[in-house]
Design an enzyme around this catalytic site. Structure first.
Site, PDB file in Angstrom:
ATOM      1  N   LYS A  60      -2.572  -3.439  -3.212  1.00  0.00           N
ATOM      2  CA  LYS A  60      -1.431  -4.232  -3.659  1.00  0.00           C
ATOM      3  C   LYS A  60      -0.129  -3.536  -3.286  1.00  0.00           C
ATOM      4  O   LYS A  60      -0.019  -2.310  -3.366  1.00  0.00           O
ATOM      5  CB  LYS A  60      -1.518  -4.429  -5.172  1.00  0.00           C
ATOM      6  CG  LYS A  60      -0.475  -5.364  -5.769  1.00  0.00           C
ATOM      7  CD  LYS A  60      -0.744  -5.576  -7.255  1.00  0.00           C
ATOM      8  CE  LYS A  60       0.270  -6.504  -7.908  1.00  0.00           C
ATOM      9  NZ  LYS A  60      -0.039  -6.748  -9.335  1.00  0.00           N
ATOM     10  N   SER A 134      -0.365 -11.279 -10.541  1.00  0.00           N
ATOM     11  CA  SER A 134       0.518 -10.974  -9.435  1.00  0.00           C
ATOM     12  C   SER A 134      -0.225 -10.375  -8.241  1.00  0.00           C
ATOM     13  O   SER A 134       0.311 -10.301  -7.142  1.00  0.00           O
ATOM     14  CB  SER A 134       1.612 -10.003  -9.905  1.00  0.00           C
ATOM     15  OG  SER A 134       1.041  -8.779 -10.374  1.00  0.00           O
ATOM     16  N   SER A 158      -2.918  -9.706 -14.363  1.00  0.00           N
ATOM     17  CA  SER A 158      -2.833  -9.797 -12.908  1.00  0.00           C
ATOM     18  C   SER A 158      -4.059  -9.285 -12.175  1.00  0.00           C
ATOM     19  O   SER A 158      -4.222  -9.553 -10.983  1.00  0.00           O
ATOM     20  CB  SER A 158      -1.591  -9.035 -12.415  1.00  0.00           C
ATOM     21  OG  SER A 158      -0.415  -9.621 -12.937  1.00  0.00           O
TER      22      SER A 158
END
Length: 562
Positions: A60, A134, A158
């Site tokens: 990420k 996210s 997330s």
């Protein structure tokens, strides 16, 4: 061509095939990853042990990867880290190759996967729907078969919502179990680095390596018995998408069928705390993380307007409200844990629904807020969680999550196995019967009594000289009879660990039951019967233990049966 290099080339071929550029923020040049993979293959060839050799992973974009900019989804925020974040370094040291950094809801603020100047990340199954955020790019990279696993972060869900929306596994560890150094914080006191994978074992392996070498904390003790799963009343779940209530009920039934005990729970303290994450003072921590940057760049095209608005408004939260919310949260946590009681896990839908891209565009705040109904409270309460696939609804993945006390991460994964792997039957005739000394071995492994029956009338039973006393069951060509038996359901992992501890002369074999079916069961090696007393005539171990004369005293006792 050997493992790591071959896997890297396959990953880049898959990237070209799926044509999803919005998944990535920065991809490493293929020649760099191939060189790294070739070096790994050489090390393996020289005899070095690298548990993740031959795998590739994605990271990420708010987690540091040396050589790539860390953007947190905002180009003007980017910086170039001098070193990998510890979680990345540990995975690379184990032999996995980083492909690149993935797209995300900017500053890890969102559960939709659309709040990014790099583009909305579309769902891996149906591109008209959101991928979830996210950690959107990481989840989709795994779901599309590009990466073997991927790193995300989870503050409010997330690391779980994207897993549910894309039909993969998401492990959210106990806060503090995995280091968060080298991670751009969303809420530093709540953030967790998470793992996405297509299977539980793959996710667990990565998580175990990320957590090392820190000393693992002990899980709370539990009493023997089947897994105890807390299930809320359907009315407390609130409004769900069409078909989701039924899918959730099917998941609960599947756990019960696998031997779990279902317990009631009051969900209200969980949902009340969930609302506090954004509606109360805790959102101020997001301003503490990146608020100064947002203030300096007001109006910049780099800033997602929804994210910027959330962070900017948090600047004016008064300190007294934070203290009041902390006090309220402590009370809610006490209520929540009391409601869970001795349950091993709380089962919930991972999210209440799955919105389309159009629905999120029409109501960006409302659609996002709805998605955190079940996930927002987990880190506020300091709990562990795992999200796993649980079928499909209307052609889209449906997922559930299991939430449990701190440091029960491994326990939650074992319960999740019941949803991802069907339970197995096993027949017992002796010390593992209900009420007998070894029955606890079945209960501790999540066993559930399915039924009491007898074997087909082709077996003989012997009393063995063991501690504790147990019988030996053998199939006989003559002189056999029906023997009392119980059939238990065990998760595959539970049966495997039971067999690993099974002492000689016991062995697993195929036992024929009275109805003609065959199930795995405990048999005895024939050579152990020398000198053993035959107790076949009693028709079962419990009857033999009760003593008294044999119901068929004229039957010949023969230790030479096979």
């Amino acid at each position: 061509m050997s493992g790591a290099l071959e896997r890297v080339r396959a990953a880049y071929a898959r990237i070209a095939q799926v044509d999803r550029p919005e998944v990535w923020i920065d991809l490493r040049p293929q020649e760099d990853t191939e060189a790294e993979a070739a070096a790994i293959d050489a090390r393996i060839g020289a005899g070095e042990r690298l548990p993740l050799a031959g795998t590739v992973f994605a990271v990420k974009g708010n987690i540091d990867v040396a050589g790539l900019p860390t953007t947190a989804g905002c180009p003007s925020y980017a910086y170039r880290p001098e070193a990998d974040a510890p979680v990345v370094a540990r995975l690379r040291a184990a032999g996995s190759v980083v492909l690149g950094t993935t797209n995300l809801d900017q500053f890890a603020t969102g559960l939709v996967g659309t709040r990014s100047p790099y583009g909305a990340v579309r769902n891996a199954v149906d591109p008209a729907y959101v991928s979830g955020g996210s950690s959107s790019g990481s989840a989709v990279a795994v779901a599309l078969g590009i990466a073997d696993f991927a790193l995300g972060t989870d503050t409010a869900g997330s690391g779980r919502v994207p897993a549910a929306f894309n039909g993969i596994v998401g492990l959210k560890p106990t806060p503090g179990l995995v280091p968060t150094e080298g991670v751009v914080p969303a809420c530093a006191s709540l953030d967790c680095v998470t793992v996405f994978a297509r299977t539980l074992p793959d996710a667990e392996q990565a998580l175990s390596l990320m957590a090392a070498p820190a000393e693992p904390a002990a899980a709370p003790p539990r009493s023997p018995g089947p897994w105890r799963i807390a299930i809320p009343d359907a009315r407390q779940l609130g409004e769900l998408d069409k078909g989701w209530a039924e899918a959730f009920e099917e998941a609960a039934v599947r756990l019960a069928d696998a031997g779990a005990a279902l317990l009631p729970v009051d969900l209200e303290p969980f949902t009340e705390a969930a609302a506090m994450l954004y509606e109360g003072a805790f959102v101020a921590e997001r301003y503490a993380a990146v608020g100064a940057f947002v203030d300096r760049h007001v109006g910049s095209p780099d800033l997602d307007p929804t994210v910027a608005g959330i962070i900017s408004r948090a600047r004016d939260v008064p300190a007294h409200l934070l203290y009041a919310d902390r006090e309220r949260l402590a009370a809610l946590r006490s209520r929540a844990l009391a409601s869970l009681g001795d349950a091993d896990a709380l089962l919930l839908p991972t999210a209440p629904g799955h919105p389309s891209l159009a629905e999120v565009a029409a109501d960006p705040l409302g659609a996002n807020a709805r998605l955190g109904r079940f996930t927002n409270s987990t880190n506020l309460f300091g709990l562990a969680a795992v999200a796993v696939p649980a079928g499909e609804v209307a052609g889209l993945p449906f997922g559930v999550m299991l939430i449990g006390p701190a440091f029960t991460d491994e326990r939650l994964a074992r319960i999740a196995d019941l949803l991802t792997s069907p339970p197995l039957r096993v027949a017992v005739v002796g010390a593992h019967l209900s009420g007998q000394p070894l029955n606890g071995q079945l209960l501790a492994r999540g066993g559930r009594l399915l039924r009491t029956t007898t074997t087909a009338p082709v077996y003989r039973l012997y009393a063995l000289d063991t501690a504790p006393p147990k019988p030996g069951l053998v199939r006989s060509c003559e002189g056999g009879t029906a023997i009392e038996a119980e059939v238990w359901l065990l998760p595959a992992e539970g049966l495997g660990s039971l067999l690993a501890a099974l002492p000689r002369p016991m062995a697993l074999g195929s036992v024929e039951l009275a109805d003609g079916s065959f199930v795995p069961g405990f048999l005895c090696e024939p050579e152990a019967l020398n000198g053993a007393r035959e107790i076949t005539a009693y028709g079962g171990w419990r009857a033999a233990l009760a003593g008294g004369p044999s119901p068929h005293p004229s039957r010949r006792e023969d230790t030479g049966a096979s």
